[in-house]
Design a protein around this motif. Structure first.
Motif, PDB file in Angstrom:
ATOM      1  N   ASN A 128       0.821  -1.215   0.000  1.00 34.39           N
ATOM      2  CA  ASN A 128       0.000   0.000   0.000  1.00 34.39           C
ATOM      3  C   ASN A 128       0.853   1.263   0.000  1.00 34.39           C
ATOM      4  O   ASN A 128       0.469   2.287  -0.574  1.00 34.39           O
ATOM      5  N   ILE A 129       2.002   1.181   0.664  1.00 40.12           N
ATOM      6  CA  ILE A 129       2.889   2.346   0.699  1.00 40.12           C
ATOM      7  C   ILE A 129       3.624   2.499  -0.628  1.00 40.12           C
ATOM      8  O   ILE A 129       3.806   3.609  -1.125  1.00 40.12           O
ATOM      9  N   TRP A 130       4.027   1.394  -1.214  1.00 43.89           N
ATOM     10  CA  TRP A 130       4.663   1.452  -2.530  1.00 43.89           C
ATOM     11  C   TRP A 130       3.739   2.107  -3.560  1.00 43.89           C
ATOM     12  O   TRP A 130       4.186   2.851  -4.433  1.00 43.89           O
ATOM     13  N   ARG A 131       2.462   1.815  -3.453  1.00 46.11           N
ATOM     14  CA  ARG A 131       1.519   2.391  -4.415  1.00 46.11           C
ATOM     15  C   ARG A 131       1.604   3.915  -4.414  1.00 46.11           C
ATOM     16  O   ARG A 131       1.605   4.556  -5.475  1.00 46.11           O
ATOM     17  N   ILE A 132       1.697   4.508  -3.228  1.00 44.49           N
ATOM     18  CA  ILE A 132       1.781   5.965  -3.131  1.00 44.49           C
ATOM     19  C   ILE A 132       3.166   6.458  -3.523  1.00 44.49           C
ATOM     20  O   ILE A 132       3.308   7.506  -4.163  1.00 44.49           O
ATOM     21  N   ARG A 133       4.196   5.712  -3.180  1.00 40.95           N
ATOM     22  CA  ARG A 133       5.547   6.105  -3.599  1.00 40.95           C
ATOM     23  C   ARG A 133       5.633   6.160  -5.127  1.00 40.95           C
ATOM     24  O   ARG A 133       6.244   7.063  -5.705  1.00 40.95           O
ATOM     25  N   SER A 151      -4.623  10.026   5.091  1.00 34.46           N
ATOM     26  CA  SER A 151      -4.362   8.605   5.284  1.00 34.46           C
ATOM     27  C   SER A 151      -5.217   7.806   4.307  1.00 34.46           C
ATOM     28  O   SER A 151      -6.102   8.357   3.646  1.00 34.46           O
ATOM     29  N   ASN A 152      -4.947   6.506   4.245  1.00 29.09           N
ATOM     30  CA  ASN A 152      -5.625   5.571   3.343  1.00 29.09           C
ATOM     31  C   ASN A 152      -5.099   5.791   1.916  1.00 29.09           C
ATOM     32  O   ASN A 152      -5.202   6.894   1.378  1.00 29.09           O
ATOM     33  N   PRO A 153      -4.523   4.755   1.289  1.00 28.59           N
ATOM     34  CA  PRO A 153      -3.905   4.940  -0.026  1.00 28.59           C
ATOM     35  C   PRO A 153      -4.846   5.465  -1.102  1.00 28.59           C
ATOM     36  O   PRO A 153      -4.439   6.260  -1.948  1.00 28.59           O
ATOM     37  N   SER A 154      -6.104   5.049  -1.078  1.00 25.55           N
ATOM     38  CA  SER A 154      -7.043   5.548  -2.086  1.00 25.55           C
ATOM     39  C   SER A 154      -7.289   7.042  -1.911  1.00 25.55           C
ATOM     40  O   SER A 154      -7.315   7.802  -2.897  1.00 25.55           O
ATOM     41  N   ASN A 155      -7.453   7.474  -0.660  1.00 26.45           N
ATOM     42  CA  ASN A 155      -7.655   8.905  -0.398  1.00 26.45           C
ATOM     43  C   ASN A 155      -6.422   9.712  -0.799  1.00 26.45           C
ATOM     44  O   ASN A 155      -6.535  10.818  -1.339  1.00 26.45           O
ATOM     45  N   ILE A 156      -5.233   9.164  -0.516  1.00 28.49           N
ATOM     46  CA  ILE A 156      -4.000   9.875  -0.860  1.00 28.49           C
ATOM     47  C   ILE A 156      -3.864  10.009  -2.373  1.00 28.49           C
ATOM     48  O   ILE A 156      -3.511  11.081  -2.887  1.00 28.49           O
ATOM     49  N   ALA A 157      -4.136   8.931  -3.095  1.00 32.46           N
ATOM     50  CA  ALA A 157      -4.034   8.989  -4.555  1.00 32.46           C
ATOM     51  C   ALA A 157      -5.000  10.019  -5.130  1.00 32.46           C
ATOM     52  O   ALA A 157      -4.641  10.789  -6.036  1.00 32.46           O
ATOM     53  N   GLU A 158      -6.218  10.045  -4.621  1.00 32.40           N
ATOM     54  CA  GLU A 158      -7.200  11.030  -5.090  1.00 32.40           C
ATOM     55  C   GLU A 158      -6.727  12.449  -4.785  1.00 32.40           C
ATOM     56  O   GLU A 158      -6.856  13.354  -5.617  1.00 32.40           O
ATOM     57  N   TYR A 159      -6.182  12.649  -3.599  1.00 32.60           N
ATOM     58  CA  TYR A 159      -5.680  13.978  -3.218  1.00 32.60           C
ATOM     59  C   TYR A 159      -4.562  14.419  -4.158  1.00 32.60           C
ATOM     60  O   TYR A 159      -4.565  15.558  -4.667  1.00 32.60           O
ATOM     61  N   LEU A 160      -3.587  13.543  -4.376  1.00 32.69           N
ATOM     62  CA  LEU A 160      -2.450  13.912  -5.228  1.00 32.69           C
ATOM     63  C   LEU A 160      -2.894  14.198  -6.652  1.00 32.69           C
ATOM     64  O   LEU A 160      -2.379  15.116  -7.300  1.00 32.69           O
ATOM     65  N   GLU A 161      -3.853  13.442  -7.136  1.00 34.28           N
ATOM     66  CA  GLU A 161      -4.333  13.668  -8.501  1.00 34.28           C
ATOM     67  C   GLU A 161      -5.105  14.978  -8.599  1.00 34.28           C
ATOM     68  O   GLU A 161      -5.017  15.686  -9.611  1.00 34.28           O
ATOM     69  N   THR A 162      -5.837  15.325  -7.566  1.00 33.71           N
ATOM     70  CA  THR A 162      -6.645  16.541  -7.585  1.00 33.71           C
ATOM     71  C   THR A 162      -5.787  17.794  -7.497  1.00 33.71           C
ATOM     72  O   THR A 162      -5.974  18.745  -8.266  1.00 33.71           O
ATOM     73  N   TYR A 163      -4.827  17.800  -6.589  1.00 29.33           N
ATOM     74  CA  TYR A 163      -4.057  19.019  -6.335  1.00 29.33           C
ATOM     75  C   TYR A 163      -2.741  19.084  -7.102  1.00 29.33           C
ATOM     76  O   TYR A 163      -2.116  20.150  -7.167  1.00 29.33           O
ATOM     77  N   TYR A 164      -2.330  17.963  -7.680  1.00 32.52           N
ATOM     78  CA  TYR A 164      -1.123  17.938  -8.508  1.00 32.52           C
ATOM     79  C   TYR A 164      -1.467  17.205  -9.810  1.00 32.52           C
ATOM     80  O   TYR A 164      -1.029  16.078 -10.044  1.00 32.52           O
ATOM     81  N   PRO A 165      -2.269  17.840 -10.657  1.00 32.81           N
ATOM     82  CA  PRO A 165      -2.824  17.131 -11.818  1.00 32.81           C
ATOM     83  C   PRO A 165      -1.817  16.876 -12.939  1.00 32.81           C
ATOM     84  O   PRO A 165      -2.124  16.075 -13.840  1.00 32.81           O
ATOM     85  N   ALA A 166      -0.659  17.517 -12.920  1.00 32.52           N
ATOM     86  CA  ALA A 166       0.321  17.260 -13.969  1.00 32.52           C
ATOM     87  C   ALA A 166       0.748  15.798 -13.927  1.00 32.52           C
ATOM     88  O   ALA A 166       0.848  15.198 -12.856  1.00 32.52           O
ATOM     89  N   ARG A 167       0.985  15.223 -15.093  1.00 36.04           N
ATOM     90  CA  ARG A 167       1.333  13.803 -15.223  1.00 36.04           C
ATOM     91  C   ARG A 167       0.296  12.940 -14.502  1.00 36.04           C
ATOM     92  O   ARG A 167       0.582  12.256 -13.520  1.00 36.04           O
ATOM     93  N   PRO A 168      -0.938  12.946 -14.978  1.00 33.22           N
ATOM     94  CA  PRO A 168      -2.022  12.233 -14.286  1.00 33.22           C
ATOM     95  C   PRO A 168      -1.802  10.728 -14.232  1.00 33.22           C
ATOM     96  O   PRO A 168      -1.321  10.118 -15.196  1.00 33.22           O
ATOM     97  N   VAL A 169      -2.158  10.144 -13.103  1.00 33.16           N
ATOM     98  CA  VAL A 169      -2.132   8.686 -12.981  1.00 33.16           C
ATOM     99  C   VAL A 169      -3.496   8.100 -13.316  1.00 33.16           C
ATOM    100  O   VAL A 169      -3.631   6.879 -13.469  1.00 33.16           O
ATOM    101  N   PHE A 170      -4.509   8.965 -13.396  1.00 37.74           N
ATOM    102  CA  PHE A 170      -5.835   8.554 -13.869  1.00 37.74           C
ATOM    103  C   PHE A 170      -6.069   9.237 -15.212  1.00 37.74           C
ATOM    104  O   PHE A 170      -6.548  10.375 -15.255  1.00 37.74           O
ATOM    105  N   PRO A 171      -5.740   8.597 -16.330  1.00 41.87           N
ATOM    106  CA  PRO A 171      -6.043   9.210 -17.613  1.00 41.87           C
ATOM    107  C   PRO A 171      -7.519   9.570 -17.716  1.00 41.87           C
ATOM    108  O   PRO A 171      -8.370   8.948 -17.074  1.00 41.87           O
ATOM    109  N   GLU A 172      -7.804  10.571 -18.505  1.00 45.21           N
ATOM    110  CA  GLU A 172      -9.155  11.122 -18.594  1.00 45.21           C
ATOM    111  C   GLU A 172     -10.204  10.025 -18.790  1.00 45.21           C
ATOM    112  O   GLU A 172     -10.083   9.174 -19.676  1.00 45.21           O
ATOM    113  N   GLY A 173     -11.215  10.066 -17.952  1.00 36.61           N
ATOM    114  CA  GLY A 173     -12.334   9.135 -18.065  1.00 36.61           C
ATOM    115  C   GLY A 173     -12.092   7.765 -17.474  1.00 36.61           C
ATOM    116  O   GLY A 173     -12.947   6.880 -17.595  1.00 36.61           O
TER     117      GLY A 173
END
Length: 266
Positions: free
Chosen positions: A36-41, A102-124
């Motif tokens: 779970n930590i690797w996912r965020i790294r 906390s929580n890897p899903s919440n962290i990933a959503e946060y990083l994608e929302t506030y640091y949208p450059a180089r998205p890890v969730f391609p559009e759609g």
């Protein structure tokens, strides 16, 4: 082949510039191990965000997270909060009031929302990728738990080993499965999940490279999957990774190599 430590100037921190802090827990070696930590790294490295790792001994996780005001990662059925890693502290947007997630899903959503450059969730793709990651956690990785949880507990530094481990699962760590039919059956159940997922990813060979979940480029789903591969590689290099890397025509070593550029440990 192991994850590598980096001193790239784009990531280097100093005493005056705030950087994101990633809380992680050490294992038996210098390499991070928790999936779970690797996912965020992976996400932090892919987005080229400035961060540093704050290491926390396993037995100190709850105390440390409570002390910094981190929200629990989940709540038990009896209402008790559960504190697990990863957690990030982000002072870069507002140094006087850092965000603590906390929580890897919440962290990933946060990083994608506030640091949208180089998205890890391609559009759609956010909903489908979230569903894929849920599948990885709840179905694909489940047969690994009886094998990997005891190995992970055993792999903690001796000073970090409490009498009973849970490692954010409902399986208590016992002795690792001994060589023999029981362990071979456990790995066979793991292989069945890998075989099924390989058959699904193979569909991308019609309009992709057949390695990445989204076709040609790595994304959040690939990082979630590769995090499981690194867990096996770090905690069961001979009995586990030696098997997995040969399965499905070498598909999993190919995915690991596609994610290699984002394996820095800062």
């Amino acid at each position: 082949m192991s994850p590598h430590y980096s001193s790239r100037s784009s990531h280097n921190s100093n005493n005056t510039t705030p950087v994101i802090i990633l809380y992680d827990t050490p294992g038996h070696s210098s390499q991070p191990w928790a999936p779970n930590i690797w996912r965020i790294r992976f996400v932090l490295n892919y987005k080229r965000l400035r961060y540093r790792t704050q290491w926390v001994e396993f037995q100190n996780i709850e105390t440390t997270l409570r002390s910094i005001g981190a929200p629990p990662s989940s709540v038990r059925s009896d209402g008790r909060p559960v504190y697990t890693l990863p957690v990030i502290v982000d002072p870069t947007r507002n140094p006087s009031r850092p965000e603590i997630i906390s929580n890897p899903s919440n962290i990933a959503e946060y990083l994608e929302t506030y640091y949208p450059a180089r998205p890890v969730f391609p559009e759609g793709s956010r909903s489908l990728q979230s569903l894929f990651v849920h599948y990885i956690q709840e179905i694909f990785a489940k047969p690994l738990l009886p094998i990997m949880v005891p190995l992970s507990a055993q792999g903690l530094p001796e000073r970090s080993q409490p009498p009973v481990y849970h490692l954010h699962t409902h399986i208590h760590a016992a002795n690792p499965l001994p060589p023999g039919p029981q362990r071979e059956r456990a790995w066979q159940l793991v292989k069945e999940q890998f075989d099924f997922l390989s058959s699904i990813l193979e569909k991308n060979s019609l309009d992709g490279d057949g390695v990445c979940v989204m076709g040609y480029s790595v994304s959040y789903a690939d990082f979630a999957l590769c995090s499981v591969l690194l867990w096996i590689e770090n905690m069961a290099p001979h009995d586990g990774w030696a098997r997995v890397r040969e399965w499905n025509g070498g598909r999993w070593i190919q995915l690991r190599e596609r994610c290699r550029d984002y394996m820095d440990v800062l």
